[in-house]
Design a protein around this motif. Structure first.
Motif, PDB file in Angstrom:
ATOM      1  N   SER A  62     -10.683   5.422   3.937  1.00  0.00           N
ATOM      2  CA  SER A  62     -10.763   4.401   2.893  1.00  0.00           C
ATOM      3  C   SER A  62     -10.316   4.961   1.545  1.00  0.00           C
ATOM      4  N   LEU A  63     -10.774   6.173   1.222  1.00  0.00           N
ATOM      5  CA  LEU A  63     -10.345   6.810  -0.026  1.00  0.00           C
ATOM      6  C   LEU A  63      -8.838   7.039  -0.029  1.00  0.00           C
TER       7      LEU A  63
ATOM      8  N   ARG B 196       1.189  -2.255   0.827  1.00  0.00           N
ATOM      9  CA  ARG B 196      -0.048  -2.226   1.582  1.00  0.00           C
ATOM     10  C   ARG B 196      -0.235  -0.826   2.151  1.00  0.00           C
ATOM     11  N   SER B 197      -1.402  -0.295   1.968  1.00  0.00           N
ATOM     12  CA  SER B 197      -1.694   1.062   2.438  1.00  0.00           C
ATOM     13  C   SER B 197      -1.738   1.103   3.963  1.00  0.00           C
ATOM     14  N   THR B 198      -1.352   2.230   4.493  1.00  0.00           N
ATOM     15  CA  THR B 198      -1.437   2.437   5.943  1.00  0.00           C
ATOM     16  C   THR B 198      -2.379   3.577   6.302  1.00  0.00           C
ATOM     17  N   ALA B 199      -2.740   4.407   5.314  1.00  0.00           N
ATOM     18  CA  ALA B 199      -3.690   5.507   5.523  1.00  0.00           C
ATOM     19  C   ALA B 199      -3.345   6.279   6.796  1.00  0.00           C
ATOM     20  N   LEU B 200      -4.341   6.525   7.661  1.00  0.00           N
ATOM     21  CA  LEU B 200      -4.111   7.365   8.835  1.00  0.00           C
ATOM     22  C   LEU B 200      -3.883   6.583  10.118  1.00  0.00           C
ATOM     23  N   MET B 201      -4.364   5.328  10.157  1.00  0.00           N
ATOM     24  CA  MET B 201      -4.394   4.621  11.436  1.00  0.00           C
ATOM     25  C   MET B 201      -3.333   3.538  11.517  1.00  0.00           C
TER      26      MET B 201
ATOM     27  N   VAL C 242     -15.183   0.728   0.727  1.00  0.00           N
ATOM     28  CA  VAL C 242     -14.590   0.033   1.865  1.00  0.00           C
ATOM     29  C   VAL C 242     -13.923  -1.269   1.412  1.00  0.00           C
ATOM     30  N   ILE C 243     -14.568  -1.989   0.512  1.00  0.00           N
ATOM     31  CA  ILE C 243     -13.984  -3.235   0.006  1.00  0.00           C
ATOM     32  C   ILE C 243     -12.679  -2.951  -0.717  1.00  0.00           C
ATOM     33  N   LEU C 244     -12.649  -1.884  -1.523  1.00  0.00           N
ATOM     34  CA  LEU C 244     -11.399  -1.506  -2.189  1.00  0.00           C
ATOM     35  C   LEU C 244     -10.321  -1.164  -1.159  1.00  0.00           C
ATOM     36  N   ALA C 245     -10.706  -0.474  -0.095  1.00  0.00           N
ATOM     37  CA  ALA C 245      -9.742  -0.125   0.960  1.00  0.00           C
ATOM     38  C   ALA C 245      -9.202  -1.383   1.629  1.00  0.00           C
ATOM     39  N   LEU C 246     -10.049  -2.371   1.851  1.00  0.00           N
ATOM     40  CA  LEU C 246      -9.598  -3.614   2.479  1.00  0.00           C
ATOM     41  C   LEU C 246      -8.620  -4.353   1.574  1.00  0.00           C
ATOM     42  N   PHE C 247      -8.843  -4.282   0.264  1.00  0.00           N
ATOM     43  CA  PHE C 247      -7.849  -4.819  -0.664  1.00  0.00           C
ATOM     44  C   PHE C 247      -6.528  -4.075  -0.494  1.00  0.00           C
ATOM     45  N   ALA C 248      -6.611  -2.740  -0.366  1.00  0.00           N
ATOM     46  CA  ALA C 248      -5.394  -1.934  -0.223  1.00  0.00           C
ATOM     47  C   ALA C 248      -4.669  -2.235   1.080  1.00  0.00           C
ATOM     48  N   PHE C 249      -5.422  -2.513   2.151  1.00  0.00           N
ATOM     49  CA  PHE C 249      -4.805  -2.865   3.421  1.00  0.00           C
ATOM     50  C   PHE C 249      -4.229  -4.285   3.397  1.00  0.00           C
ATOM     51  N   GLY C 250      -4.736  -5.123   2.510  1.00  0.00           N
ATOM     52  CA  GLY C 250      -4.203  -6.481   2.384  1.00  0.00           C
ATOM     53  C   GLY C 250      -4.650  -7.427   3.474  1.00  0.00           C
ATOM     54  N   GLY C 251      -5.778  -7.157   4.110  1.00  0.00           N
ATOM     55  CA  GLY C 251      -6.269  -8.046   5.158  1.00  0.00           C
ATOM     56  C   GLY C 251      -7.196  -9.108   4.586  1.00  0.00           C
ATOM     57  N   ARG C 252      -6.711 -10.322   4.456  1.00  0.00           N
ATOM     58  CA  ARG C 252      -7.504 -11.383   3.820  1.00  0.00           C
ATOM     59  C   ARG C 252      -8.710 -11.765   4.663  1.00  0.00           C
TER      60      ARG C 252
END
Length: 415
Positions: free
Chosen positions: A140-141, A165-170, A202-212
């Motif tokens: 998430s970070l 949109r972030s993709t991080a590791l997964m 986690v909420i910030l990460a969900l914003f970064a992933f762009g999943g509404r």
């Protein structure tokens, strides 16, 4: 093999499932998600570890005795295992080895993990939950950092988005979002961070992933889980050290300010706030059911023909079926989709029935968010990680309940 060694190997498998995402493996020269390449490299490292550990366990104790450690879950495990075996046999007969790595990584590995976890003590299960909690926190970070810096740590290959949109590791953002919402409620109390700070990240990460859908349902789920604790606090109060409460309030104050600053200054909300309507992406998730009307009776039973599979984009304007249920019917027909559904979700039914409010909420959020994307039609560790968190949480919950009953019994005897 000793319990400590088994626990360490399981931790290694879970670590690799999170850190060694599909596109990271591609960057390392392993053709994990791309077309072609050896079938051997299509199976993930975590699956190989679990297959080896399960094989050693069966050789030493026998399969029936190993599965029996699951207790009440054992019969459900057998039904899921038999159903999955039927799908694998059907897939081998109709498609050959194509897609078998998907079966092993996404569905077989989680079932094997349950049996292996059943061999561990409660203290080892606790350590595994802590590991998962920190892995999810790190991911998430990383997602938030990627968004703020407008760059990705892992080079990815898919169509570009209108907004970063972030993709991080997964791998894909929506796969990240699905795993995050499935696990975060279960894991938020297993790090040194206060639960509210963990949820905020986690909420910030969900914003970064762009999943509404993932963001909305996760916030609703977090609210549902918080209501009982808030009600107890308002009606009965909570016995807590004043200094601890003061520090917690101070941390909450600064965490809230940091949360608001990131939301406003980073632009992390732009993608979601600009899409608060039924756009083409959302329409595709509704149009996908139109594909079912194109199936002939034979295709309903045995799966879509090659010509229909090639014409998906013609019917819904995108080449991806953004719904795993429809995807399973297209790929396997009802003859394969029904047992696959049983294999994947029968254990979740057990955890839902025996779990607490948090477990039930996490499963509900996962089930709803899962049908908004195609993650479960790809090689993903989401079921592996979710089964793991649910199993460990349930075992610790049952231990706590037994301790309470034992204390109550000893108190009754004393009086």
């Amino acid at each position: 093999m000793s319990e400590i060694k088994l626990a360490k190997y399981l931790q290694l498998a879970l670590f690799s499932a999170v850190v060694l995402g599909g596109y990271l493996l591609e960057n390392l020269g392993i053709a994990y998600v791309s077309e072609g390449g050896s079938p051997v490299v299509k199976i993930h490292l975590y699956a190989y570890i679990l297959l080896a550990l399960f094989g050693l366990l069966v050789l030493s104790r026998g399969m029936a005795a190993s599965v029996a450690e699951l207790g009440q879950l054992a019969s459900i495990w057998w039904w899921s295992f038999i159903a999955l075996s039927a799908v694998i046999v059907y897939g081998l007969a109709t498609q050959g080895t194509s897609g078998m790595a998907y079966m092993v990584n996404t569905f077989l590995a989680p079932l094997l993990l349950l049996v292996l976890l059943a061999q561990l003590s409660h203290s080892q299960l606790q350590r595994i939950l802590v590991l998962l909690a920190y892995l999810l926190l790190f991911n998430s970070l990383l997602a938030v950092g990627e968004y703020v810096l407008n760059t990705r740590i892992v080079s990815v290959e898919f169509d570009s988005f209108a907004f970063f949109r972030s993709t991080a590791l997964m791998t894909h953002p929506l796969n990240n979002a699905l795993i995050t919402v499935a696990l975060a409620l279960l894991l938020c109390s297993y790090t040194r961070l206060p639960a509210f700070a963990y949820i905020g990240l986690v909420i910030l990460a969900l914003f970064a992933f762009g999943g509404r859908a993932a963001l909305a349902l996760f916030c609703l789920g977090a609210l549902v889980c918080a209501v009982p604790a808030l009600w107890r606090f308002l009606t009965r109060g909570v016995a807590v050290d004043r200094r601890y409460l003061a520090v917690l309030m101070m941390l909450g104050y600064f965490a809230f300010i940091a949360f608001i600053v990131v939301l406003i200054e980073s632009g992390i909300t732009e993608r979601i706030t600009s899409k608060m309507y039924i756009d083409h992406s959302a329409t595709a998730r509704l149009d996908v059911f139109y594909l079912l009307e194109q199936l002939s009776p034979k295709e309903w039973v045995f799966g879509a023909s090659a010509s229909l599979m090639a014409a998906i984009e013609f019917y819904i304007d995108i080449s991806v079926i953004e719904n795993y249920l429809v995807g399973w019917i297209f790929n396997f027909g009802l003859i394969g989709a029904v047992p696959l559904f049983i294999a994947a979700f029968l254990p979740l039914g057990y955890f839902f029935y025996h779990g607490n409010l948090v477990s039930r909420t996490a499963i509900g959020v996962f089930m709803i968010v899962g049908v908004t994307n195609n993650s479960l039609t790809t090689k993903t560790p989401v079921l592996l990680l979710l089964y793991c968190a649910l199993f460990c949480a349930l075992k610790l919950q049952q231990k706590a309940q037994q301790s309470i009953r034992a204390q109550g019994a000893s108190h009754a005897c004393a009086t």
